[in-house]
Write a protein that holds these residues in place. Structure first.
Motif, PDB file in Angstrom:
ATOM      1  N   SER A 239       0.835  -1.197   0.000  1.00 58.30           N
ATOM      2  CA  SER A 239       0.000   0.000   0.000  1.00 58.30           C
ATOM      3  C   SER A 239       0.874   1.252   0.000  1.00 58.30           C
ATOM      4  O   SER A 239       2.060   1.209   0.369  1.00 58.30           O
ATOM      5  N   LEU A 240       0.307   2.361  -0.388  1.00 59.54           N
ATOM      6  CA  LEU A 240       1.036   3.621  -0.457  1.00 59.54           C
ATOM      7  C   LEU A 240       1.612   4.002   0.904  1.00 59.54           C
ATOM      8  O   LEU A 240       2.710   4.553   0.999  1.00 59.54           O
ATOM      9  N   GLY A 241       0.912   3.660   1.972  1.00 55.80           N
ATOM     10  CA  GLY A 241       1.365   4.029   3.302  1.00 55.80           C
ATOM     11  C   GLY A 241       2.600   3.291   3.773  1.00 55.80           C
ATOM     12  O   GLY A 241       3.219   3.688   4.776  1.00 55.80           O
ATOM     13  N   GLU A 246       8.145  11.843   3.006  1.00 57.70           N
ATOM     14  CA  GLU A 246       9.125  12.727   2.369  1.00 57.70           C
ATOM     15  C   GLU A 246      10.316  13.027   3.279  1.00 57.70           C
ATOM     16  O   GLU A 246      11.472  13.037   2.830  1.00 57.70           O
ATOM     17  N   LYS A 247      10.060  13.211   4.561  1.00 58.89           N
ATOM     18  CA  LYS A 247      11.141  13.537   5.496  1.00 58.89           C
ATOM     19  C   LYS A 247      12.125  12.381   5.636  1.00 58.89           C
ATOM     20  O   LYS A 247      13.347  12.581   5.588  1.00 58.89           O
ATOM     21  N   ARG A 248      11.602  11.192   5.800  1.00 58.02           N
ATOM     22  CA  ARG A 248      12.466  10.031   5.970  1.00 58.02           C
ATOM     23  C   ARG A 248      13.220   9.704   4.685  1.00 58.02           C
ATOM     24  O   ARG A 248      14.394   9.337   4.721  1.00 58.02           O
ATOM     25  N   VAL A 322      11.225   4.630  -1.217  1.00 51.07           N
ATOM     26  CA  VAL A 322      11.976   3.749  -0.324  1.00 51.07           C
ATOM     27  C   VAL A 322      11.046   3.232   0.767  1.00 51.07           C
ATOM     28  O   VAL A 322      10.155   3.958   1.234  1.00 51.07           O
ATOM     29  N   ARG A 323      11.236   1.988   1.192  1.00 51.09           N
ATOM     30  CA  ARG A 323      10.469   1.397   2.288  1.00 51.09           C
ATOM     31  C   ARG A 323      11.264   0.232   2.859  1.00 51.09           C
ATOM     32  O   ARG A 323      12.256  -0.220   2.291  1.00 51.09           O
ATOM     33  N   TRP A 324      10.788  -0.269   3.998  1.00 52.86           N
ATOM     34  CA  TRP A 324      11.394  -1.469   4.575  1.00 52.86           C
ATOM     35  C   TRP A 324      10.971  -2.699   3.788  1.00 52.86           C
ATOM     36  O   TRP A 324       9.868  -2.749   3.233  1.00 52.86           O
ATOM     37  N   MET A 325      11.805  -3.705   3.747  1.00 50.64           N
ATOM     38  CA  MET A 325      11.443  -4.978   3.143  1.00 50.64           C
ATOM     39  C   MET A 325      10.358  -5.639   3.985  1.00 50.64           C
ATOM     40  O   MET A 325      10.341  -5.516   5.206  1.00 50.64           O
ATOM     41  N   THR A 326       9.452  -6.335   3.336  1.00 50.39           N
ATOM     42  CA  THR A 326       8.318  -6.945   4.028  1.00 50.39           C
ATOM     43  C   THR A 326       8.617  -8.387   4.432  1.00 50.39           C
ATOM     44  O   THR A 326       9.503  -9.044   3.866  1.00 50.39           O
ATOM     45  N   PRO A 327       7.850  -8.927   5.390  1.00 48.84           N
ATOM     46  CA  PRO A 327       8.015 -10.338   5.759  1.00 48.84           C
ATOM     47  C   PRO A 327       7.823 -11.288   4.577  1.00 48.84           C
ATOM     48  O   PRO A 327       8.530 -12.294   4.476  1.00 48.84           O
ATOM     49  N   LEU A 328       6.871 -10.991   3.685  1.00 45.41           N
ATOM     50  CA  LEU A 328       6.672 -11.865   2.532  1.00 45.41           C
ATOM     51  C   LEU A 328       7.901 -11.862   1.634  1.00 45.41           C
ATOM     52  O   LEU A 328       8.285 -12.911   1.091  1.00 45.41           O
ATOM     53  N   GLU A 329       8.540 -10.711   1.471  1.00 47.04           N
ATOM     54  CA  GLU A 329       9.760 -10.658   0.665  1.00 47.04           C
ATOM     55  C   GLU A 329      10.881 -11.454   1.333  1.00 47.04           C
ATOM     56  O   GLU A 329      11.653 -12.139   0.656  1.00 47.04           O
ATOM     57  N   TYR A 330      10.957 -11.373   2.652  1.00 45.00           N
ATOM     58  CA  TYR A 330      11.927 -12.209   3.374  1.00 45.00           C
ATOM     59  C   TYR A 330      11.656 -13.685   3.098  1.00 45.00           C
ATOM     60  O   TYR A 330      12.575 -14.461   2.818  1.00 45.00           O
TER      61      TYR A 330
END
Length: 391
Positions: A239-241, A246-248, A322-330
């Motif tokens: 999801s977009l969230g 922008e700050k991070r 940019v985002r954190w990797m997800t559990p499914l990707e792990y």
């Protein structure tokens, strides 16, 4: 509390499948790999409650399988089921890595190796004919190679000849994850005339040249070549969230070195979206992000601290996210994309997968080595069998 010993093949399990036990079982990825190759994993042990929760959540409980949660040092040989053909141990690597300051087998966590061998000793004549150990490649050089030699010597004492090889998960999944494997055999195959250099490179030859150690090198097929791409095909649609605000993201971009920023700019100018993984490092006392140059994930780690977690960078069409990797990707990067993830805490899942063994690596090793070795299908060695020293 230790579960009573099983004395017969439980109802519902095939007696034709060789029975295996897994120590330091984690979330059960070794079990997945062994079962794909035809083993029947009937007993498991791990000390982490969160990992047992994941294990039971995926495999369920009962049905002829016993999970003993607790310190391996409290496990007795009499607790294990009869008729084991294989014992697998992925003992903690913490003290064998640079992050663990190379304390080696005497470290508080990696010393659990001795708990495992104590169980083997207590099994006596009921020891499985094959044992397999897995750890980081740093095990080969820990304390100048003495830790590896000590482990081999201990398995020799218990009647096993030992083979040592390395295998990278990158040969099966788009993740750079080299690991070291020790295979102990009570009836070892004869040495391969020309040792497979891809499995036993020059830096891994020392144990085979040590006359105080009993070793063998089994003839094995060449594993698949290392993948050069493929992470992008495993990226989850989120999801977009889930993408950083922008700050991070600005802080991420500001931390990049000129070389890293140039790499990202080239990707950003592409007509198609590209995906890369990134790690947070400390350079000259400052936290920085580094983006991999290829479509391969870096080695997944346990999610203890921000520097151990990988980020996913999406770039192209004149934009960056940019985002954190997800559990499914792990899970996908560990070859376990169908693992049950429902109701898991995010860090619980990342910790479980980051501290596990890649499923297709286990299944390849089991299919081409452990199973044929256990069945006596490899050429027998003419070397004399070592006497077992007890006490």
């Amino acid at each position: 509390m230790i579960t009573p010993k099983l004395t017969s093949v439980p109802t519902g399990l095939s007696a034709s499948k060789p029975r295996a036990a897994e120590f330091f079982a984690g979330i059960g990825l070794v079990r997945l790999g062994l079962e794909r190759a035809g083993f029947d994993v009937v007993w498991s042990n791990d000390i982490e409650p969160a990992k047992k929760e994941m294990y039971v959540g995926h495999f369920g409980e009962g049905d002829g399988h016993t999970f003993v949660r607790g310190d391996v040092g409290e496990v007795r040989g009499s607790d294990l089921p009869d008729g084991l053909k294989l014992a697998w141990a992925s003992f903690p690597c913490t003290d064998l890595s640079l992050a663990g300051r190379r304390r080696g087998l005497s470290g508080s966590e990696s010393s659990t190796f001795w708990g495992f061998t104590n169980v083997l000793e207590e099994l006596g004549d009921d020891r499985p004919p094959v044992v397999a150990l897995e750890n980081v490649v740093g095990f080969a050089t820990s304390h100048g190679g003495e830790d590896l030699a000590t482990a081999i010597r201990e398995l020799n004492r218990l009647g096993y000849s030992v083979d040592v090889l390395t295998l990278d998960a990158r040969r099966f999944v788009p993740q750079s994850r080299p690991r070291l494997f020790l295979v102990g055999a009570s009836n070892p195959p004869e040495d391969e005339p020309v040792p497979n250099s891809e499995l036993r490179p020059d830096w891994l030859q020392a144990p085979f040249g040590d006359p105080t150690l009993r070793t063998h090198r089994a003839a094995l097929p060449t594993p698949p070549p290392p993948l050069t791409a493929g992470f992008s095909t495993l990226v989850e649609t989120v999801s977009l969230g889930d993408w950083w605000d922008e700050k991070r993201q600005f802080a991420f971009l500001e931390s990049l070195s000129p070389i890293q920023r140039e790499r990202l700019d080239r990707l950003q100018e592409g007509k198609e979206l590209s995906y890369r993984t990134a790690y947070r490092r400390t350079r000259n006392g400052k936290p920085t992000w580094e983006i991999r140059p290829d479509d391969i994930s870096g080695c997944l780690r346990t999610a203890r601290g921000g520097s151990s977690k990988q980020a996913v960078v999406e770039a192209g069409r004149h934009r960056v996210r940019v985002r954190w990797m997800t559990p499914l990707e792990y899970a996908r990067l560990m070859g376990a994309g169908d693992y049950r993830l429902a109701d898991l805490r995010r860090n619980q899942a990342l910790f479980g997968f980051g501290d596990a063994v890649c499923v297709p690596v286990v299944s390849w090793l089991a299919e081409h080595y452990l199973m044929p070795l256990m069945r006596g299908e490899m050429r027998s060695s003419s070397k004399p069998t070592l006497a077992v020293v007890n006490g």
